[in-house]
Design a protein around this motif. Structure first.
Motif, PDB file in Angstrom:
ATOM      1  N   LEU A 115      28.293 -28.837   9.695  1.00 56.36           N
ATOM      2  CA  LEU A 115      27.885 -27.849   8.706  1.00 56.36           C
ATOM      3  C   LEU A 115      27.755 -28.489   7.326  1.00 56.36           C
ATOM      4  O   LEU A 115      26.817 -28.195   6.579  1.00 56.36           O
ATOM      5  CB  LEU A 115      28.888 -26.690   8.681  1.00 56.36           C
ATOM      6  N   VAL A 116      28.647 -29.404   6.989  1.00 56.53           N
ATOM      7  CA  VAL A 116      28.553 -30.129   5.717  1.00 56.53           C
ATOM      8  C   VAL A 116      27.275 -30.963   5.691  1.00 56.53           C
ATOM      9  O   VAL A 116      26.558 -30.982   4.685  1.00 56.53           O
ATOM     10  CB  VAL A 116      29.796 -31.020   5.473  1.00 56.53           C
ATOM     11  N   ARG A 117      26.967 -31.624   6.799  1.00 58.92           N
ATOM     12  CA  ARG A 117      25.748 -32.446   6.865  1.00 58.92           C
ATOM     13  C   ARG A 117      24.509 -31.572   6.651  1.00 58.92           C
ATOM     14  O   ARG A 117      23.608 -31.932   5.884  1.00 58.92           O
ATOM     15  CB  ARG A 117      25.670 -33.170   8.202  1.00 58.92           C
ATOM     16  N   ILE A 118      24.466 -30.432   7.298  1.00 57.59           N
ATOM     17  CA  ILE A 118      23.331 -29.520   7.146  1.00 57.59           C
ATOM     18  C   ILE A 118      23.299 -28.959   5.722  1.00 57.59           C
ATOM     19  O   ILE A 118      22.224 -28.870   5.103  1.00 57.59           O
ATOM     20  CB  ILE A 118      23.408 -28.385   8.190  1.00 57.59           C
ATOM     21  N   ALA A 119      24.466 -28.589   5.188  1.00 67.55           N
ATOM     22  CA  ALA A 119      24.549 -28.069   3.820  1.00 67.55           C
ATOM     23  C   ALA A 119      24.076 -29.111   2.811  1.00 67.55           C
ATOM     24  O   ALA A 119      23.418 -28.773   1.815  1.00 67.55           O
ATOM     25  CB  ALA A 119      25.982 -27.638   3.516  1.00 67.55           C
ATOM     26  N   GLU A 120      24.378 -30.371   3.077  1.00 68.89           N
ATOM     27  CA  GLU A 120      23.926 -31.447   2.189  1.00 68.89           C
ATOM     28  C   GLU A 120      22.407 -31.504   2.145  1.00 68.89           C
ATOM     29  O   GLU A 120      21.812 -31.657   1.073  1.00 68.89           O
ATOM     30  CB  GLU A 120      24.501 -32.782   2.663  1.00 68.89           C
ATOM     31  N   ALA A 121      21.759 -31.331   3.298  1.00 64.82           N
ATOM     32  CA  ALA A 121      20.304 -31.342   3.361  1.00 64.82           C
ATOM     33  C   ALA A 121      19.696 -30.168   2.584  1.00 64.82           C
ATOM     34  O   ALA A 121      18.548 -30.242   2.144  1.00 64.82           O
ATOM     35  CB  ALA A 121      19.838 -31.308   4.814  1.00 64.82           C
ATOM     36  N   HIS A 122      20.480 -29.111   2.399  1.00 63.23           N
ATOM     37  CA  HIS A 122      20.018 -27.942   1.647  1.00 63.23           C
ATOM     38  C   HIS A 122      20.427 -28.003   0.176  1.00 63.23           C
ATOM     39  O   HIS A 122      20.159 -27.067  -0.576  1.00 63.23           O
ATOM     40  CB  HIS A 122      20.562 -26.658   2.286  1.00 63.23           C
ATOM     41  N   VAL A 167      28.163 -19.351   0.818  1.00 65.90           N
ATOM     42  CA  VAL A 167      26.928 -18.632   0.504  1.00 65.90           C
ATOM     43  C   VAL A 167      26.686 -17.542   1.538  1.00 65.90           C
ATOM     44  O   VAL A 167      27.031 -17.700   2.705  1.00 65.90           O
ATOM     45  CB  VAL A 167      25.720 -19.596   0.439  1.00 65.90           C
ATOM     46  N   ALA A 168      26.133 -16.441   1.065  1.00 69.90           N
ATOM     47  CA  ALA A 168      25.679 -15.365   1.949  1.00 69.90           C
ATOM     48  C   ALA A 168      24.612 -14.596   1.183  1.00 69.90           C
ATOM     49  O   ALA A 168      24.722 -14.457  -0.035  1.00 69.90           O
ATOM     50  CB  ALA A 168      26.836 -14.439   2.327  1.00 69.90           C
ATOM     51  N   PRO A 169      23.616 -14.144   1.818  1.00 70.38           N
ATOM     52  CA  PRO A 169      23.268 -14.403   3.211  1.00 70.38           C
ATOM     53  C   PRO A 169      22.638 -15.785   3.356  1.00 70.38           C
ATOM     54  O   PRO A 169      22.310 -16.444   2.364  1.00 70.38           O
ATOM     55  CB  PRO A 169      22.259 -13.295   3.529  1.00 70.38           C
ATOM     56  N   LEU A 170      22.455 -16.210   4.618  1.00 69.27           N
ATOM     57  CA  LEU A 170      21.792 -17.480   4.876  1.00 69.27           C
ATOM     58  C   LEU A 170      20.325 -17.395   4.452  1.00 69.27           C
ATOM     59  O   LEU A 170      19.687 -16.357   4.635  1.00 69.27           O
ATOM     60  CB  LEU A 170      21.833 -17.816   6.366  1.00 69.27           C
ATOM     61  N   SER A 171      19.815 -18.498   3.929  1.00 68.52           N
ATOM     62  CA  SER A 171      18.374 -18.561   3.677  1.00 68.52           C
ATOM     63  C   SER A 171      17.668 -18.623   5.029  1.00 68.52           C
ATOM     64  O   SER A 171      18.289 -18.954   6.053  1.00 68.52           O
ATOM     65  CB  SER A 171      18.033 -19.804   2.851  1.00 68.52           C
ATOM     66  N   LYS A 172      16.400 -18.309   5.050  1.00 68.78           N
ATOM     67  CA  LYS A 172      15.644 -18.370   6.310  1.00 68.78           C
ATOM     68  C   LYS A 172      15.681 -19.778   6.883  1.00 68.78           C
ATOM     69  O   LYS A 172      15.839 -19.961   8.086  1.00 68.78           O
ATOM     70  CB  LYS A 172      14.202 -17.915   6.098  1.00 68.78           C
ATOM     71  N   LYS A 173      15.564 -20.788   6.029  1.00 65.45           N
ATOM     72  CA  LYS A 173      15.584 -22.187   6.483  1.00 65.45           C
ATOM     73  C   LYS A 173      16.949 -22.542   7.062  1.00 65.45           C
ATOM     74  O   LYS A 173      17.038 -23.191   8.107  1.00 65.45           O
ATOM     75  CB  LYS A 173      15.233 -23.117   5.312  1.00 65.45           C
ATOM     76  N   MET A 174      18.016 -22.114   6.406  1.00 64.13           N
ATOM     77  CA  MET A 174      19.365 -22.403   6.907  1.00 64.13           C
ATOM     78  C   MET A 174      19.581 -21.707   8.243  1.00 64.13           C
ATOM     79  O   MET A 174      20.156 -22.298   9.168  1.00 64.13           O
ATOM     80  CB  MET A 174      20.435 -21.979   5.893  1.00 64.13           C
ATOM     81  N   LEU A 180      20.558 -23.515  11.780  1.00 61.98           N
ATOM     82  CA  LEU A 180      21.802 -23.183  12.484  1.00 61.98           C
ATOM     83  C   LEU A 180      21.569 -22.409  13.782  1.00 61.98           C
ATOM     84  O   LEU A 180      22.525 -21.996  14.440  1.00 61.98           O
ATOM     85  CB  LEU A 180      22.722 -22.372  11.563  1.00 61.98           C
ATOM     86  N   GLU A 181      20.322 -22.221  14.168  1.00 62.82           N
ATOM     87  CA  GLU A 181      19.986 -21.406  15.332  1.00 62.82           C
ATOM     88  C   GLU A 181      20.744 -21.833  16.589  1.00 62.82           C
ATOM     89  O   GLU A 181      21.209 -20.992  17.360  1.00 62.82           O
ATOM     90  CB  GLU A 181      18.479 -21.431  15.593  1.00 62.82           C
ATOM     91  N   SER A 182      20.902 -23.120  16.820  1.00 62.46           N
ATOM     92  CA  SER A 182      21.577 -23.571  18.050  1.00 62.46           C
ATOM     93  C   SER A 182      23.066 -23.235  18.053  1.00 62.46           C
ATOM     94  O   SER A 182      23.716 -23.309  19.098  1.00 62.46           O
ATOM     95  CB  SER A 182      21.374 -25.074  18.248  1.00 62.46           C
ATOM     96  N   TYR A 183      23.606 -22.838  16.916  1.00 63.89           N
ATOM     97  CA  TYR A 183      25.023 -22.482  16.810  1.00 63.89           C
ATOM     98  C   TYR A 183      25.230 -20.967  16.778  1.00 63.89           C
ATOM     99  O   TYR A 183      26.353 -20.506  16.633  1.00 63.89           O
ATOM    100  CB  TYR A 183      25.629 -23.088  15.538  1.00 63.89           C
ATOM    101  N   ARG A 184      24.149 -20.198  16.910  1.00 63.44           N
ATOM    102  CA  ARG A 184      24.224 -18.737  16.809  1.00 63.44           C
ATOM    103  C   ARG A 184      24.559 -18.130  18.162  1.00 63.44           C
ATOM    104  O   ARG A 184      24.005 -18.498  19.182  1.00 63.44           O
ATOM    105  CB  ARG A 184      22.893 -18.173  16.312  1.00 63.44           C
ATOM    106  N   PHE A 185      25.492 -17.184  18.155  1.00 66.21           N
ATOM    107  CA  PHE A 185      25.823 -16.413  19.350  1.00 66.21           C
ATOM    108  C   PHE A 185      24.789 -15.309  19.525  1.00 66.21           C
ATOM    109  O   PHE A 185      24.171 -14.877  18.557  1.00 66.21           O
ATOM    110  CB  PHE A 185      27.195 -15.737  19.205  1.00 66.21           C
ATOM    111  N   GLN A 186      24.659 -14.822  20.755  1.00 64.98           N
ATOM    112  CA  GLN A 186      23.872 -13.606  20.949  1.00 64.98           C
ATOM    113  C   GLN A 186      24.535 -12.496  20.149  1.00 64.98           C
ATOM    114  O   GLN A 186      25.704 -12.598  19.772  1.00 64.98           O
ATOM    115  CB  GLN A 186      23.790 -13.241  22.424  1.00 64.98           C
ATOM    116  N   SER A 187      23.825 -11.426  19.889  1.00 66.74           N
ATOM    117  CA  SER A 187      24.407 -10.334  19.109  1.00 66.74           C
ATOM    118  C   SER A 187      25.539  -9.680  19.894  1.00 66.74           C
ATOM    119  O   SER A 187      25.555  -9.699  21.129  1.00 66.74           O
ATOM    120  CB  SER A 187      23.344  -9.297  18.758  1.00 66.74           C
ATOM    121  N   LEU A 188      26.448  -9.071  19.175  1.00 70.96           N
ATOM    122  CA  LEU A 188      27.557  -8.353  19.806  1.00 70.96           C
ATOM    123  C   LEU A 188      27.020  -7.177  20.613  1.00 70.96           C
ATOM    124  O   LEU A 188      27.524  -6.878  21.697  1.00 70.96           O
ATOM    125  CB  LEU A 188      28.552  -7.888  18.746  1.00 70.96           C
ATOM    126  N   GLU A 189      25.967  -6.538  20.116  1.00 73.14           N
ATOM    127  CA  GLU A 189      25.349  -5.430  20.856  1.00 73.14           C
ATOM    128  C   GLU A 189      24.811  -5.902  22.202  1.00 73.14           C
ATOM    129  O   GLU A 189      25.034  -5.254  23.222  1.00 73.14           O
ATOM    130  CB  GLU A 189      24.204  -4.817  20.053  1.00 73.14           C
TER     131      GLU A 189
END
Length: 142
Positions: A87-94, A110-117, A121-130
């Motif tokens: 996450l630090v490596r990705i944050a550094e790129a941003h 930071v919140a909310p995430l930018s569209k680029k962020m 981070l898509e590969s680290y995202r869980f499916q929705s709780l719903e």
């Protein structure tokens, strides 16, 4: 209840994350003492152990570097579980690590995430709780 609001929200968030982790084959363990780890996720199938620090939004902190900690946080209805040092490596790129709060305060959030962020981070995202709840309900009805 108002004075316990933060604690209640943390319990709700922890339970939401645990529910999502269960859908990926993890079980959760809660440390008796919190040395910077809010919970431990373990998958017997993959022998993967995640030492998790739960946050209310994307957060990086120098105190977590080099400790093999993953940061879990919600954003716009999605949950993310990201190894902190990645996450630090990705944050550094941003450009986040060039911020005054990172350089002088040793932390950045930071919140909310930018569209680029969010894309990064898509590969680290869980499916929705719903979606996880609906799937569990369908399987329970079989």
């Amino acid at each position: 209840m108002a004075k316990f609001r933060g604690e209640v929200i943390e319990v709700i968030n922890r339970n939401a994350l645990i529910s999502l982790a269960l859908t990926r084959g993890y079980v959760a363990y809660l440390p008796v003492y919190d040395p910077g780890i809010d919970l431990i996720l373990y998958s017997e199938a993959t022998d993967d152990v995640q030492k998790v620090q739960l946050k209310s939004r994307l957060t990086i902190a120098k105190k977590y570097q080099g400790r093999s900690i993953a940061i879990a946080f919600p954003d716009r209805g999605s949950w993310y579980l990201v190894p902190h040092d990645e996450l630090v490596r990705i944050a550094e790129a941003h450009g986040y690590t060039a911020s005054r709060s990172w350089i002088h305060g040793n932390e950045y959030s930071v919140a909310p995430l930018s569209k680029k962020m969010a894309v990064d981070l898509e590969s680290y995202r869980f499916q929705s709780l719903e979606a996880a709840s609906e799937k569990a309900a369908e399987e329970a009805g079989e």
